[in-house]
Motif scaffolding. Structure first.
Motif, PDB file in Angstrom:
ATOM      1  N   THR A  87       0.830  -1.207   0.000  1.00 17.69           N
ATOM      2  CA  THR A  87       0.000   0.000   0.000  1.00 17.69           C
ATOM      3  C   THR A  87       0.864   1.257   0.000  1.00 17.69           C
ATOM      4  OG1 THR A  87      -0.270  -0.108   2.404  1.00 17.69           O
ATOM      5  CG2 THR A  87      -2.037  -1.040   1.068  1.00 17.69           C
ATOM      6  N   TYR A  88       2.013   1.188   0.640  1.00 17.47           N
ATOM      7  CA  TYR A  88       2.929   2.331   0.650  1.00 17.47           C
ATOM      8  C   TYR A  88       3.398   2.654  -0.769  1.00 17.47           C
ATOM      9  CZ  TYR A  88       6.965   5.223   1.867  1.00 17.47           C
ATOM     10  OH  TYR A  88       7.864   6.243   1.973  1.00 17.47           O
ATOM     11  N   ILE A  89       3.570   1.645  -1.580  1.00 18.98           N
ATOM     12  CA  ILE A  89       4.000   1.842  -2.966  1.00 18.98           C
ATOM     13  C   ILE A  89       2.802   2.089  -3.879  1.00 18.98           C
ATOM     14  CG2 ILE A  89       5.103   0.733  -4.959  1.00 18.98           C
ATOM     15  CD1 ILE A  89       6.765  -0.886  -2.890  1.00 18.98           C
ATOM     16  N   LEU A  90       1.781   1.262  -3.741  1.00 17.04           N
ATOM     17  CA  LEU A  90       0.669   1.250  -4.694  1.00 17.04           C
ATOM     18  C   LEU A  90      -0.284   2.434  -4.529  1.00 17.04           C
ATOM     19  CD1 LEU A  90      -0.407  -0.548  -6.982  1.00 17.04           C
ATOM     20  CD2 LEU A  90      -1.827  -1.694  -5.303  1.00 17.04           C
ATOM     21  N   TRP A  91      -0.647   2.768  -3.304  1.00 12.45           N
ATOM     22  CA  TRP A  91      -1.643   3.818  -3.117  1.00 12.45           C
ATOM     23  C   TRP A  91      -1.224   5.172  -3.679  1.00 12.45           C
ATOM     24  CZ3 TRP A  91      -4.558   3.148   2.184  1.00 12.45           C
ATOM     25  CH2 TRP A  91      -5.280   1.960   2.139  1.00 12.45           C
ATOM     26  N   PRO A  92       0.000   5.639  -3.417  1.00 12.96           N
ATOM     27  CA  PRO A  92       0.370   6.925  -4.034  1.00 12.96           C
ATOM     28  C   PRO A  92       0.326   6.878  -5.561  1.00 12.96           C
ATOM     29  CG  PRO A  92       1.907   6.384  -2.285  1.00 12.96           C
ATOM     30  CD  PRO A  92       1.034   5.175  -2.492  1.00 12.96           C
ATOM     31  N   LEU A  93       0.729   5.744  -6.126  1.00 12.43           N
ATOM     32  CA  LEU A  93       0.687   5.630  -7.586  1.00 12.43           C
ATOM     33  C   LEU A  93      -0.746   5.648  -8.111  1.00 12.43           C
ATOM     34  CD1 LEU A  93       3.450   2.928  -8.190  1.00 12.43           C
ATOM     35  CD2 LEU A  93       3.576   5.364  -8.724  1.00 12.43           C
ATOM     36  N   LEU A  94      -1.615   4.860  -7.484  1.00 13.36           N
ATOM     37  CA  LEU A  94      -3.006   4.795  -7.953  1.00 13.36           C
ATOM     38  C   LEU A  94      -3.754   6.104  -7.705  1.00 13.36           C
ATOM     39  CD1 LEU A  94      -4.049   1.164  -6.981  1.00 13.36           C
ATOM     40  CD2 LEU A  94      -3.727   2.096  -9.277  1.00 13.36           C
ATOM     41  N   PHE A  95      -3.591   6.684  -6.533  1.00 13.28           N
ATOM     42  CA  PHE A  95      -4.299   7.928  -6.243  1.00 13.28           C
ATOM     43  C   PHE A  95      -3.711   9.088  -7.041  1.00 13.28           C
ATOM     44  CE2 PHE A  95      -5.335   5.715  -2.063  1.00 13.28           C
ATOM     45  CZ  PHE A  95      -6.508   5.194  -2.579  1.00 13.28           C
ATOM     46  N   GLY A  96      -2.400   9.036  -7.304  1.00 13.07           N
ATOM     47  CA  GLY A  96      -1.791  10.030  -8.192  1.00 13.07           C
ATOM     48  C   GLY A  96      -2.315   9.877  -9.608  1.00 13.07           C
ATOM     49  N   LEU A  97      -2.426   8.634 -10.070  1.00  9.20           N
ATOM     50  CA  LEU A  97      -2.990   8.367 -11.389  1.00  9.20           C
ATOM     51  C   LEU A  97      -4.422   8.873 -11.467  1.00  9.20           C
ATOM     52  CD1 LEU A  97      -2.717   6.991 -14.190  1.00  9.20           C
ATOM     53  CD2 LEU A  97      -3.443   4.866 -13.095  1.00  9.20           C
ATOM     54  N   CYS A  98      -5.167   8.666 -10.410  1.00  3.95           N
ATOM     55  CA  CYS A  98      -6.546   9.160 -10.355  1.00  3.95           C
ATOM     56  C   CYS A  98      -6.572  10.684 -10.470  1.00  3.95           C
ATOM     57  CB  CYS A  98      -7.203   8.705  -9.048  1.00  3.95           C
ATOM     58  SG  CYS A  98      -8.920   9.176  -8.878  1.00  3.95           S
ATOM     59  N   GLY A  99      -5.657  11.339  -9.771  1.00  2.00           N
ATOM     60  CA  GLY A  99      -5.611  12.800  -9.780  1.00  2.00           C
ATOM     61  C   GLY A  99      -5.234  13.395 -11.128  1.00  2.00           C
ATOM     62  N   ILE A 100      -4.339  12.739 -11.838  1.00  2.00           N
ATOM     63  CA  ILE A 100      -3.900  13.279 -13.129  1.00  2.00           C
ATOM     64  C   ILE A 100      -4.579  12.596 -14.315  1.00  2.00           C
ATOM     65  CG2 ILE A 100      -1.641  13.914 -12.191  1.00  2.00           C
ATOM     66  CD1 ILE A 100      -0.520  11.510 -13.902  1.00  2.00           C
ATOM     67  N   SER A 101      -5.590  11.802 -14.038  1.00  2.00           N
ATOM     68  CA  SER A 101      -6.197  10.973 -15.087  1.00  2.00           C
ATOM     69  C   SER A 101      -6.715  11.782 -16.272  1.00  2.00           C
ATOM     70  CB  SER A 101      -7.319  10.121 -14.510  1.00  2.00           C
ATOM     71  OG  SER A 101      -8.314  10.924 -13.930  1.00  2.00           O
ATOM     72  N   ASN A 102      -7.332  12.897 -16.007  1.00  2.00           N
ATOM     73  CA  ASN A 102      -7.885  13.697 -17.100  1.00  2.00           C
ATOM     74  C   ASN A 102      -6.772  14.187 -18.023  1.00  2.00           C
ATOM     75  OD1 ASN A 102     -10.048  14.810 -18.500  1.00  2.00           O
ATOM     76  ND2 ASN A 102      -9.924  16.740 -17.376  1.00  2.00           N
TER      77      ASN A 102
END
Length: 186
Positions: A87-102
C-alpha cells in the motif's frame, strides 16, 4: 499428492477469469462497442500499475510464507508487512494516477478517449484494495488452505454477480462502481 491442493486454486483462477470477462460481456451485449472500449481502457492503466507491483511482492511473499506456514504469528506479521509495503508503494501511484487521469488521458490517448476517465478513476480506487486481498489470499495458499481460497472466490463471485445483475441496466459506469463495491467487500 498436490492435486487436492492445486485443483482448488485452478478452479479459483478459472472462476475469477470467467467473472472478470462476464462484466465485459454484459457491457458489450447491452451497450455500445465504444462503452466497452472506454471501460476497458479505463481499467488498463490502474490494472497495469497494480499487477506489476502486486505480482512483484507476491512472488517474494508466497515462498516466504510457505516456509513459515507452521508459525501463525510469523505469517500474520508477514501479512501486515506485505500490506504495509504494497500500500505504501501502490496507493500513491493509484491515487496520483486518479488525480492526473484527465490530463494523462488527453495527452497520451488524445481527447477521443476522454470518456474513459471516470472508469479509470473508479478502477484506481478498486485496485487500491487488492494488496489487502492478495496478502490474505497468499497466506491461505501458503498454509495449505486452498479450500478456503476457493470458498472465498465463490463467495466473491456470487456477490459480484448479484450486484452486477442489480446495476447492469443502469450503465457501464455503474458496472465499474459495482466492481469497486465488490473489491471493498472482498
Amino acid at each position: 499428492e498436490l492435486f487436492s491442493y492445486g485443483y482448488k486454486l485452478l478452479l479459483s483462477a478459472l472462476l475469477n477469469t470467467i467473472y472478470d470477462n462476464f462484466r465485459q460481456l454484459i457491457i458489450g451485449r447491452h451497450y455500445s462497442a465504444s462503452d466497452l472500449a472506454y471501460y476497458n481502457k479505463g481499467k488498463q492503466f490502474p490494472s497495469l500499475v497494480m499487477t506489476n507491483i502486486n505480482t512483484s511482492i507476491d512472488s517474494v511473499l508466497f515462498p516466504a510464507m510457505a516456509e513459515k506456514q507452521n508459525n501463525c504469528v510469523e505469517v500474520q506479521a508477514m501479512i501486515k508487512k506485505s500490506i504495509n509495503v504494497s500500500t505504501y508503494i501502490l496507493w500513491p501511484l493509484l491515487f496520483g494516477l486518479c488525480g492526473i487521469s484527465n490530463s494523462l488521458v488527453r495527452i497520451v490517448l488524445t481527447d477521443k478517449w476522454a470518456f474513459c476517465v471516470p472508469f479509470l478513476r473508479v478502477f484506481c480506487f478498486a485496485y487500491a484494495t487488492h494488496p489487502i486481498q492478495t496478502a490474505n489470499l497468499n497466506a491461505l495458499k501458503a498454509v495449505g488452505r486452498s479450500d478456503c481460497f476457493l470458498k472465498l472466490e465463490i463467495e466473491q463471485t456470487a456477490i459480484g454477480i448479484v450486484l452486477l445483475l442489480c446495476v447492469m441496466n443502469k450503465g457501464p459506469i455503474w458496472i465499474a462502481i459495482m466492481y469497486l463495491a465488490t473489491a471493498i467487500i472482498s
